[in-house]
Design an enzyme around this catalytic site. Structure first.
Site, PDB file in Angstrom:
ATOM      1  N   SER A 120       1.040  -1.158  -0.239  1.00 48.21           N
ATOM      2  CA  SER A 120      -0.374   0.396  -0.481  1.00 48.21           C
ATOM      3  C   SER A 120       0.610   1.215  -0.103  1.00 48.21           C
ATOM      4  O   SER A 120       0.023   2.128   0.021  1.00 48.21           O
ATOM      5  CB  SER A 120      -0.908  -0.146   1.030  1.00 48.21           C
ATOM      6  N   GLU A 165      -6.794  -0.810  -6.731  1.00 44.29           N
ATOM      7  CA  GLU A 165      -6.611  -0.279  -7.483  1.00 44.29           C
ATOM      8  C   GLU A 165      -4.735  -0.845  -8.022  1.00 44.29           C
ATOM      9  O   GLU A 165      -4.580  -1.831  -7.832  1.00 44.29           O
ATOM     10  CB  GLU A 165      -5.551   0.933  -6.354  1.00 44.29           C
ATOM     11  N   ASN A 209      -5.318   5.971  -0.621  1.00 43.32           N
ATOM     12  CA  ASN A 209      -4.253   6.212   0.908  1.00 43.32           C
ATOM     13  C   ASN A 209      -3.631   7.752   0.566  1.00 43.32           C
ATOM     14  O   ASN A 209      -4.357   8.551   1.886  1.00 43.32           O
ATOM     15  CB  ASN A 209      -2.986   5.324   0.816  1.00 43.32           C
ATOM     16  N   HIS A 257      -3.864  -3.157  -5.338  1.00 37.65           N
ATOM     17  CA  HIS A 257      -4.365  -3.161  -3.912  1.00 37.65           C
ATOM     18  C   HIS A 257      -5.658  -2.554  -3.939  1.00 37.65           C
ATOM     19  O   HIS A 257      -6.519  -2.354  -3.867  1.00 37.65           O
ATOM     20  CB  HIS A 257      -3.919  -1.701  -3.720  1.00 37.65           C
TER      21      HIS A 257
END
Lengths: 471, 686
Positions: free
Chosen positions: B424, B457, B495, B445
């Site tokens: 991540s 992702e 994120n 992800h």
């Protein structure tokens, strides 16, 4: 008697996998027989360069499949994701069902009928059923026919408490209906015949436990056993019947189970009731080349034999002797032995029989005693007494373990054998294959000089932790 | 009648009628040039023609069925929704459709909907207008009224007909949740008369028409909730349950459904009228327009997975932690054979336990659960890597450890296999350095919890080949997930956008603002969970490590309070204490003293940080366009779907006004609110 070995064309053992053997704890264990077989076999499918649909057939040995496991081999085959078109069948030769599956698979490969077969055995002895007695079944039939309160009342009056006493399926399975003896009593029989004492049995049992414990410690089972997991988060990594601290004092304390009071066979020197499965992938030379398969070893020969059901524990000598004769081997020319430990006394009786001139001449048609077998080569990592005898699976387990032992010791030739309830014996001769060439099986090489891939099986180091992740 | 009579005077493009020997009309719907049937205006007009024929000369019965393999009718035409200009036009269309169904319902002959495949929204409402419904008992058949998910409610008489058929509780459950049910479940609640195997569909239909059984009615106990004394009480319970799930200001549709029932249930004609008025208002409202936008954004994400026909059969997951274990379980649930590797059985077994729970919840039937369990293969030795089509690395976040792992598995992998990482925070470029073929590595992800979060992702480094990225997107689609292609920049998209928002919340906490206040204002804005609770849920240690990596690459400060919490071992929900304290896994909250705080500025501060970072990502082309950006943020963070995504929201406010707000905040709170340069370019463009 056949004059040549059982298989005309070479039969290769590509790989094999088994579950840990789990001791029955007096209640149904966490896995059904089909679960065990699926968990053992799926590891093979996941790691070999073959798709489950490429099997030509699936053959499983199983003595007591559960009520939802009719033709358990087919069930397992479908659960594994084998194509619907892959046929599957179940074989039953009591304690040797797993070996019977291997033999049938090997014969089909040798005859050219199959090239790639998944074969082995499975048993969940802890799931053996409790049955209603015949009187209860009759009563239930009467009840379902009874119409109206009066008739029902009358039928109800005929119900007796004794009808509710269940029949323990497992005990019935381990009893010979022809001679009316339990397997344990047949072991008492032959122990008596060859003068095997309680001490000899206990000593043998203790050694079996110690050998298994040492084998586990040394990691001898790493390539053979895959841990199995239950949905509740528990897992089983090792054969859990082992008692590393087994001692003569402890064993001496146990009471005889079968011939009460005066017998010698106890729970401590008998095979344990366990759940487990062992499956192997067998292949023809053509399949080995086609899929570029690794090779663990070869199955060379097999033999089935019959004898007095009351002497069933001596079955192995009757099955192994013809193989030795056919291939002109003496006892020293076999590097490694696996004789299934149904009972410590029974294995010892087999060895005694071979050493007994009378028995060899009269029962085996030999000129004289065959000799004594070096026990350092026999059941080197324990056996049924220490790790259990899930009846359908043991035959496949001993063949698999034999091949791993030969590989580990750099030896060539091994013999696996079992006694079979009902008065039979089964044996299988195997060979390891030299594995120092990584170029794969050479197509032009003769079958008995095959060189195999030495796929690196090193483990990948994984250091997993909670992933750093944000939502 | 004969077959030849069917095609006279009016050219039917979407329907066809045949009559059988018993003079039952088999009315087939087969929408022209479409893969699925939808009730477009043209389809409805043609239906009106059929209806006129039936009215003029009623057959012995009418059986409606679909000629499409995909299903019965998927609903109204969402594309026509967008074109509705105003409430008046919407009302006209709704009344027209309602009128058709009412006429159909009042035909003298029995009518029956034969449902094979999906039957959703307007499609189910059509079926409800029939006297009988028969559904095919297989996994493909799905029934439901998912209108609330588009910010509206049933409008073709569904709210009127459903309650008398199955009772208020079951009806409200279907309409308020928008959930989709199987044929068997539909039979159980009385939504369909029979659920039969496919081989019996036609026989069951004609036999039902000929024998005319009494139509279904709910039991007395189900009906009694409609009684005048009980109704207000039941409605009150429903409202309060609903209030916990959806804010009325943001999502008016479900409230309207309860209103309609509460006020008008006793008079179907009035209720029909009110249903039309209510939906006409909703369908042109902002919430619905934005939710329809979200629907299309979702379709756009699905499209990302269609550029390659890559299909995996076996997956090898390395690392059985929370992420790796749950990813493996999800793959097995989706029908893939999965080997799950970790150092010891002890590490794998918790993942197996969680998987069993997931399968039980999702699959329900024991044999399906068993099949999924059979496909999930623990693999301590890591031997599955050699046969896998996709390898997913999900070990702990450490560059060297990951690289070492890649070095050992790359030579073992199949040539065609896809190598992916669930990192991540570590740039894919750096990880790929360890590979002989660095173009092979793609970031895949997943988000936590894996079984809930739809977005994945698809992270490409500068070296990742386009083909591999497309394969990865196709794999995400195979998993029933939404692939979002992103560039490998720190934090990727989701994120990166979340972090400033979370850090601002920590900043607010340091200023002495109550956690409850912060969270309340965020959920009032439309976030699914407040940032403080979210940080606790993710784990403060993980937040800190991501925040550190991001600030290291992108500048900014990590608030001291966060470091302090982690240092003291208060990691959030998992340790029972973070910014909140947790009891039975639930945050203990006090009532927020919202009135005493400068609330508008708190909400602005939180949202602005997120919006500004979104613009930075767009300018840096982390994703290719604003729509994908909005899609990613909605599906990755839960950002208020009824606002249509941050970029869409900013456009609504006006980029100029948005920028002015940032500048104001910048003056008070400093640099971190400086408007991104991207706003200027958009300002000019707009």
């Amino acid at each position: 008697m056949n004059s040549g070995p059982s298989y005309q064309a070479p039969v290769y053992v590509v790989d094999g996998s088994r579950t840990p053997f789990l001791r029955a704890a007096g209640k149904p264990g966490p896995f059904l027989a089909s679960d065990l077989a699926v968990y053992a076999a799926r590891q093979l499918i996941a790691r070999l360069p073959i798709e489950p649909k490429q099997f030509d057939e699936v053959i499983l040995g199983c003595v007591m499949p559960g009520p939802d496991e009719a033709n358990i081999a087919r069930l397992v085959s479908l659960r594994l994701g084998c194509d619907e078109s892959v046929p599957a069948f179940t074989v039953q030769r009591n304690c040797a069902s797993g070996m019977q599956a291997l033999d049938t698979a090997a014969r089909n490969i040798s005859s050219g009928q199959s090239d790639l077969v998944l074969a082995g055995g499975t048993e969940s002895m802890s799931h053996a059923p409790l049955l209603f007695g015949q009187s209860m079944v009759n009563w239930l039939a009467a009840w379902s026919r009874a119409k109206g309160i009066v008739r029902r009342g009358r039928t109800l009056m005929k119900l007796r408490p004794a009808f509710f006493i269940p029949i323990i399926g497992l005990l019935r399975g381990l009893r010979d209906p022809v001679v009316g003896m339990s397997m344990g009593s047949t072991a008492e029989n032959i122990a008596h015949r060859f003068d095997i004492s309680r001490e000899m049995m206990d000593e043998y049992a203790m050694r079996s436990h110690h050998r298994l414990a040492k084998g586990q410690e040394s990691g001898y089972f790493t390539d053979e056993i895959e841990a199995i997991y239950s949905s509740d988060g528990s897992y089983y990594e090792h054969d859990n019947g082992v008692r590393a601290d087994s001692s003569m004092e402890k064993l001496a304390r146990l009471k005889p189970v079968f011939d009460k009071h005066f017998g010698k066979v106890t729970a401590g020197n008998s095979a344990q009731i366990t759940d487990g499965a062992a499956l192997l992938v067998l292949a023809s030379e053509r399949a080995v080349n086609k899929y570029n398969l690794p090779i663990l070893g070869k199955i060379i020969d097999s033999q089935w034999a019959g004898l007095d059901p009351a002497q069933m524990g001596l079955g192995p000598v009757h099955a192994m002797t013809p193989i030795m004769q056919r291939n002109s081997f003496n006892l020293n020319e076999i590097d490694c032995w696996e004789i299934n430990e149904a009972f410590a006394g029974q294995v010892l009786a087999c060895l005694a029989a071979w050493n007994d001139t009378d028995y060899c001449q009269n029962e085996l048609n030999l000129d004289g005693a065959l000799g004594s077998l070096n026990q350092e080569k026999l059941n080197v990592d324990g056996g049924g007494v220490s790790l259990g005898h899930p009846v359908g699976a043991s035959g496949a387990r001993i063949v698999l373990h034999l091949l791993h032992t030969l590989k580990r010791q750099g030896k060539q030739r091994g013999m696996a054998s079992l006694c079979i309830g009902g008065g039979q014996g089964g044996a299988m001769l195997v060979e390891s294959v030299e594995s120092n060439n990584i170029s794969g099986v050479k197509k032009q090489s003769p079958a008995n000089e095959i060189e195999v891939t030495n796929e690196s099986m090193e483990q990948v180091e994984v250091k997993s932790e909670l992933d750093n992740d944000t939502e | 009648m004969t077959l030849n009579e069917n095609n006279n005077d009016f050219d039917l493009k979407n329907w066809s009628i045949t009559f059988d020997a018993q003079n039952i009309a088999w009315l087939a719907i087969d929408k022209q040039d479409a893969s699925a049937n939808v009730l477009s205006q043209q389809v409805l007009r043609e239906f009106e023609y059929c209806l006129e024929r039936f009215e003029a000369e009623p057959p012995n019965g009418i059986i409606i069925f679909s000629k499409k393999k995909t299903g019965f009718i998927a609903g109204a035409d969402v594309n026509e929704f967008i074109e509705l200009k105003d409430e008046h036009q919407a009302l006209q269309f709704i009344r027209y459709a309602q009128g058709l169904f009412e006429r159909f319902e009042s035909l003298s002959c029995p009518t029956l909907a034969l449902i094979d495949g999906f039957c959703l929204g307007g499609g189910l409402e059509f079926a409800l207008a029939c006297r009988y419904r028969i559904a095919c008992d297989d996994a493909k058949t799905k029934l439901g009224l998912p209108e609330v998910k588009l910010g509206i409610h049933p409008g073709f008489g569904g709210t009127v007909r459903l309650v008398p058929l199955i009772g208020p509780m079951a009806a409200m459950d279907l309409m308020l949740t928008g959930r989709i049910i199987s044929a068997r479940a539909a039979k159980r609640i009385g939504l369909v008369d029979f659920s039969v195997p496919r081989r019996h569909l036609e026989t069951a239909a004609s036999k039902t028409i000929l024998s005319k059984p009494k139509p279904q009615t709910p039991s007395f106990f189900k009906r009694c909730l409609n009684f005048r004394i009980l109704k207000p009480l039941v409605a009150k319970i429903m409202y309060s349950k609903l209030a916990k799930k959806a804010n009325k200001a943001h999502y008016p549709a479900p409230y309207a459904i309860i209103d309609l029932w509460l006020k008008h249930e006793n008079d179907p004609d009035v209720m029909m009228n009110q249903e039309a008025r209510s939906i006409a208002k909703l369908v042109v409202g902002q919430t619905s327009k934005n939710l329809v936008r979200v629907f299309f954004l979702q379709e756009k994400l699905k499209e990302q997975g269609k550029q390659s026909d890559f299909k995996a059969q076996q997956v090898h997951v390395i690392g059985a932690g929370v992420m790796g274990g749950d990813i493996a379980a999800w793959c097995a649930l989706r029908g893939l054979r999965v080997t799950l590797q970790d150092q010891s059985p002890e590490r794998i077994s918790p993942a197996i336990k969680r998987a069993a729970k997931l399968f039980k919840k999702k699959l329900k039937q024991p044999r399906l659960i068993q099949q999924a369990m059979d496909r999930l293969i623990p693999d301590v030795k890591g031997l599955g890597v050699r046969a896998a089509d996709v390898v997913i690395e999900a070990i702990y976040e450490n560059k060297e450890a990951k690289q070492e792992l890649y070095r050992s598995i790359e030579p073992q992998m199949k040539k065609s296999a896809l190598l992916t990482t669930n990192t991540s925070s570590i740039p894919i470029d750096e990880l790929a350095q360890a590979l002989a073929q660095p173009e092979r590595l793609v970031g895949l992800h997943f988000f936590n919890p894996v079984a809930m979060m739809q977005l994945i992702e698809i992270v490409s480094s500068n070296q990742t080949s386009i083909e591999q990225a497309q394969h990865a997107a196709a794999f995400a689609k195979q998993l029933g997930r939404l692939p979002l292609p992103v560039k490998s920049t720190p934090g990727f998209l989701v994120n990166r956008i979340l972090m400033p928002y979370l850090l601002e919340a920590v900043e607010l906490l340091s200023e002495g603002i109550q956690a409850e206040t912060i969270d309340k204002l965020a959920t009032d804005f439309g976030m699914p969970m407040g940032p403080v609770e979210l940080a606790d849920t993710v784990g403060l240690d993980i937040c800190l490590s991501v925040a550190e990596i991001l600030t290291q690459h992108l500048g900014g400060n990590v608030p001291e309070l966060l470091r302090e919490k982690v240092k003291n071992g208060n990691m959030g929900r998992k340790t029972g204490k973070g910014f909140y304290e947790y009891k039975n896994n639930k945050a203990i909250k006090v009532k927020s003293s919202i009135d005493d705080s400068p609330s508008p500025s708190i909400q602005e501060r939180l949202v602005s940080r997120l919006m500004n970072e979104a613009m930075t990502c767009l300018r840096e082309k982390v994703v290719t366009d604003a729509d994908l950006l909005d899609a990613g943020i909605i599906f990755g963070t839960g950002f208020a779907p009824f606002l249509g995504g941050p970029m869409h929201y900013a456009e609504k406010i006006g980029f100029e006004a948005q920028k002015a707000q940032f500048q104001e905040l910048e003056q008070t709170f400093g640099d971190r609110f400086r408007p991104d340069d991207g706003w200027d370019s958009l300002k000019q463009a707009s």
